[in-house]
Design a protein around this motif. Structure first.
Motif, PDB file in Angstrom:
ATOM      1  N   ASP A   1      26.591   6.501  13.813  1.00 37.53           N
ATOM      2  CA  ASP A   1      27.086   5.898  15.371  1.00 37.53           C
ATOM      3  C   ASP A   1      27.303   4.729  15.525  1.00 37.53           C
ATOM      4  O   ASP A   1      26.980   3.720  14.967  1.00 37.53           O
ATOM      5  N   PRO A   2      28.407   5.201  16.007  1.00 40.16           N
ATOM      6  CA  PRO A   2      29.763   4.265  17.008  1.00 40.16           C
ATOM      7  C   PRO A   2      29.587   3.574  17.766  1.00 40.16           C
ATOM      8  O   PRO A   2      29.676   1.991  17.395  1.00 40.16           O
ATOM      9  N   GLN A   3      27.659   3.479  18.616  1.00 42.71           N
ATOM     10  CA  GLN A   3      27.394   2.717  19.459  1.00 42.71           C
ATOM     11  C   GLN A   3      26.642   1.243  18.016  1.00 42.71           C
ATOM     12  O   GLN A   3      26.787   0.471  18.369  1.00 42.71           O
ATOM     13  N   LYS A   4      25.921   1.950  17.007  1.00 44.82           N
ATOM     14  CA  LYS A   4      25.174   1.289  15.948  1.00 44.82           C
ATOM     15  C   LYS A   4      26.271   0.248  16.232  1.00 44.82           C
ATOM     16  O   LYS A   4      25.648  -0.829  15.528  1.00 44.82           O
ATOM     17  N   MET A   5      27.299   0.324  15.466  1.00 45.02           N
ATOM     18  CA  MET A   5      28.348  -0.150  14.763  1.00 45.02           C
ATOM     19  C   MET A   5      29.242  -1.123  15.727  1.00 45.02           C
ATOM     20  O   MET A   5      28.928  -2.336  15.177  1.00 45.02           O
ATOM     21  N   ASP A   6      29.014  -1.067  16.802  1.00 43.27           N
ATOM     22  CA  ASP A   6      29.373  -1.988  17.945  1.00 43.27           C
ATOM     23  C   ASP A   6      28.451  -2.970  17.946  1.00 43.27           C
ATOM     24  O   ASP A   6      28.320  -4.107  18.356  1.00 43.27           O
ATOM     25  N   ASP A   7      26.895  -2.653  18.603  1.00 46.93           N
ATOM     26  CA  ASP A   7      25.850  -3.116  18.158  1.00 46.93           C
ATOM     27  C   ASP A   7      25.655  -3.979  17.434  1.00 46.93           C
ATOM     28  O   ASP A   7      25.051  -5.223  17.512  1.00 46.93           O
TER      29      ASP A   7
ATOM     30  N   SER B   1      22.880  -6.836   3.362  1.00 47.28           N
ATOM     31  CA  SER B   1      22.440  -5.854   4.593  1.00 47.28           C
ATOM     32  C   SER B   1      20.530  -6.524   4.568  1.00 47.28           C
ATOM     33  O   SER B   1      20.141  -7.685   5.227  1.00 47.28           O
ATOM     34  N   SER B   2      19.578  -5.829   3.931  1.00 47.67           N
ATOM     35  CA  SER B   2      18.111  -6.138   3.874  1.00 47.67           C
ATOM     36  C   SER B   2      18.018  -8.161   3.524  1.00 47.67           C
ATOM     37  O   SER B   2      17.450  -8.965   4.373  1.00 47.67           O
ATOM     38  N   VAL B   3      18.912  -8.081   2.588  1.00 53.74           N
ATOM     39  CA  VAL B   3      18.286  -9.560   2.057  1.00 53.74           C
ATOM     40  C   VAL B   3      18.845 -10.478   3.052  1.00 53.74           C
ATOM     41  O   VAL B   3      18.017 -11.741   3.479  1.00 53.74           O
TER      42      VAL B   3
ATOM     43  N   ARG C   1      13.995  -5.674  16.822  1.00 53.82           N
ATOM     44  CA  ARG C   1      14.331  -3.647  16.648  1.00 53.82           C
ATOM     45  C   ARG C   1      15.692  -3.145  16.599  1.00 53.82           C
ATOM     46  O   ARG C   1      16.630  -2.972  14.881  1.00 53.82           O
ATOM     47  N   GLN C   2      16.082  -3.365  17.583  1.00 53.83           N
ATOM     48  CA  GLN C   2      17.185  -2.442  17.909  1.00 53.83           C
ATOM     49  C   GLN C   2      18.363  -3.405  17.326  1.00 53.83           C
ATOM     50  O   GLN C   2      19.115  -3.118  16.124  1.00 53.83           O
ATOM     51  N   GLU C   3      18.832  -4.648  16.921  1.00 48.21           N
ATOM     52  CA  GLU C   3      19.837  -5.904  16.084  1.00 48.21           C
ATOM     53  C   GLU C   3      19.151  -4.945  14.613  1.00 48.21           C
ATOM     54  O   GLU C   3      20.374  -5.227  13.556  1.00 48.21           O
ATOM     55  N   VAL C   4      18.105  -5.052  14.001  1.00 49.44           N
ATOM     56  CA  VAL C   4      17.819  -4.373  12.414  1.00 49.44           C
ATOM     57  C   VAL C   4      18.272  -3.121  12.160  1.00 49.44           C
ATOM     58  O   VAL C   4      18.788  -2.426  11.106  1.00 49.44           O
ATOM     59  N   ASP C   5      18.080  -1.823  13.251  1.00 53.02           N
ATOM     60  CA  ASP C   5      18.426  -0.861  13.390  1.00 53.02           C
ATOM     61  C   ASP C   5      20.106  -0.568  12.826  1.00 53.02           C
ATOM     62  O   ASP C   5      20.772   0.287  12.178  1.00 53.02           O
ATOM     63  N   SER C   6      20.587  -1.461  14.294  1.00 55.16           N
ATOM     64  CA  SER C   6      22.307  -1.246  14.305  1.00 55.16           C
ATOM     65  C   SER C   6      22.636  -1.737  12.597  1.00 55.16           C
ATOM     66  O   SER C   6      23.884  -1.847  12.234  1.00 55.16           O
ATOM     67  N   PHE C   7      22.770  -3.295  11.902  1.00 54.79           N
ATOM     68  CA  PHE C   7      23.010  -4.046  11.296  1.00 54.79           C
ATOM     69  C   PHE C   7      22.641  -2.777   9.869  1.00 54.79           C
ATOM     70  O   PHE C   7      23.489  -2.763   9.419  1.00 54.79           O
ATOM     71  N   LEU C   8      21.239  -2.457  10.008  1.00 55.78           N
ATOM     72  CA  LEU C   8      21.167  -1.732   8.251  1.00 55.78           C
ATOM     73  C   LEU C   8      22.396   0.012   8.969  1.00 55.78           C
ATOM     74  O   LEU C   8      22.686  -0.045   7.637  1.00 55.78           O
ATOM     75  N   HIS C   9      22.208  -0.011   9.953  1.00 52.28           N
ATOM     76  CA  HIS C   9      23.254   1.440   9.757  1.00 52.28           C
ATOM     77  C   HIS C   9      24.420   1.171   9.693  1.00 52.28           C
ATOM     78  O   HIS C   9      25.100   1.532   8.925  1.00 52.28           O
TER      79      HIS C   9
ATOM     80  N   ALA D   1      29.380   1.360   5.303  1.00 49.20           N
ATOM     81  CA  ALA D   1      30.415   0.314   4.259  1.00 49.20           C
ATOM     82  C   ALA D   1      29.502   0.763   2.658  1.00 49.20           C
ATOM     83  O   ALA D   1      30.831   0.630   2.356  1.00 49.20           O
ATOM     84  N   GLY D   2      28.605   0.426   2.802  1.00 51.51           N
ATOM     85  CA  GLY D   2      27.721   1.482   1.802  1.00 51.51           C
ATOM     86  C   GLY D   2      28.718   2.930   0.991  1.00 51.51           C
ATOM     87  O   GLY D   2      29.391   3.201   0.066  1.00 51.51           O
TER      88      GLY D   2
END
Length: 400
Positions: free
Chosen positions: A105-111, A227-229, A243-251, A256-257
């Motif tokens: 999801d490119p939007q999540k990557m940008d966020d 990520s999680s750490v 929540r949105q920041e968490v979701d985007s960061f994990l994405h 990357a993984g």
């Protein structure tokens, strides 16, 4: 299914035993954190598995190392069309990594980038003093460093290489095909495969104890350290992502993984999945050993590896104390001793950072101007952190 078990992995009988920590974590995350037998077998297999697509490509490269590596680097940095002729092995690999996975999801990557910039110096402090330093407690991660001679490198060089890669992938469009984030990730993936190839043939590598060098589980846990750490530790330091920041960061870190060669079943979408895998960590690693102390002491003294002209002695001492304070704040005095580090009486720097962050980041929720400032200044601080390493590790993504 591989039915052999590396001795680093605890028995299923030990892992399945219920305890207070498991019950609390299961209740909080609404899942059973203790692995089922199928999950235990999956973990065992991961400890003995590498990166199939890159390892297959490496087998071809090693047939004619000088020529085939030049072809690989041409394909990586210039594209398949720049090869003198079509090479099926390279086409197969690059068609795989150039195609975004279905869930991308490119939007999540940008966020995610906006959140990363807003974290500012906190992200680097967590990665260095929590993810990396605490990771040394688990010697399975340390073995490839020992046998490849990386322990002889100055900590500043190892840290500089990692920081350069992290800056590259967190640049805008850093994962586009010919951006440094993409090319440096694939190059690191190639180096991992090369290390697996060399160590697996070495008599010094104890496969019965450690399984595969740089295996799927250890790589997955390294990804979770980024990520999680970071998410968990940022809250402890007074930064509370939405929540949105968490979701985007994990994405962001899931992709990357994936690009680094981690199988999708070991990539996470929710924090709770990361906490479950972290609960498994002690069962897949023996107790800390001498390698833990060597690496920890080396990293703790890293501030003194910079020239006094670049970083004044007084600032070096301040950084030294700050880093140790943050590590102790998270892992406690007993684990500091297991790393061969002298515990501080009170980790004042961590408490000061918490107070500063709590004021700034709480205020940013009510001030657009302050929030924008945190994003802009945060990224400047992150890049300034890379400048501290001068040329140590800064050429990683530019090896072409």
């Amino acid at each position: 299914m591989n039915t052999s078990y590396p001795t680093r992995l605890a028995s299923y009988e030990k892992i399945k035993q219920s305890n207070f920590k498991a019950k609390v974590l299961s209740y909080i995350t609404h899942q059973h954190v203790q692995p089922s037998y199928d999950e235990y077998l999956m973990l065992n297999q991961a400890l003995q598995s590498g990166d199939a697509p890159m390892d297959e490509l490496l087998s071809w490269i090693m047939q004619n190392p000088k020529l085939h590596r030049r072809y690989f680097e041409t394909a990586l940095y210039q594209g398949l069309e720049q090869l003198p002729h079509e090479i099926p092995e390279l086409s197969k690999f690059f068609h795989l990594v150039e195609q975004k996975p279905r869930w991308y999801d490119p939007q999540k990557m940008d966020d995610a980038l906006q959140f990363i910039y807003r974290l500012g110096i906190n992200n680097g402090l967590i990665l260095r003093n929590v993810s990396l330093m605490a990771g040394y407690l688990y010697p399975g991660f340390n073995q490839p460093l020992i046998l490849t001679g990386a322990l002889k490198k100055q900590a500043a060089i190892r840290l500089g290489e990692t920081t350069k890669w992290w800056i590259d992938i967190t640049e805008p469009h850093g994962f586009e095909r010919f951006s440094k984030g993409f090319t440096s990730t694939i190059f690191v993936r190639f180096i991992h495969s090369l290390v697996r190839h060399q160590l697996s043939k070495s008599e010094k590598w104890d496969a019965q104890t450690w399984g595969m060098p740089i295996n799927q589980y250890d790589q997955a846990m390294t990804n979770i350290a980024f990520s999680s750490v970071v998410l968990l530790s940022s809250r402890a330091l007074g930064v509370f992502p939405s929540r949105q920041e968490v979701d985007s960061f994990l994405h962001f870190w899931k992709y990357a993984g994936w690009l680094m060669g981690i199988e999708e079943k070991w990539l996470i979408d929710r924090e709770s999945e990361g906490w479950k895998l972290m609960y498994w960590l002690p069962f897949a690693h023996p107790e800390s050993d001498e390698s833990s102390k060597i690496l920890a002491k080396s990293l703790s003294k890293e501030p003194f590896e910079h020239s006094s002209a670049q970083v004044p002695l007084q600032q070096q001492k301040q950084l030294y104390r700050q880093h140790l304070d943050i590590t102790q704040f998270f892992i406690g005095a007993k684990k500091m001793q297991r790393l061969g580090l002298k515990p501080r009486s009170v980790p004042w720097s961590a408490y000061t950072l918490f107070a500063r962050n709590l004021v700034l980041y709480t205020g940013a929720k009510y001030s657009t101007k302050l929030n924008t400032s945190l994003i802009q200044q945060g990224r400047k601080l992150q890049k300034a952190g890379l400048d501290m390493y001068e040329h140590k590790g800064k050429r990683l993504a530019s090896m072409h």
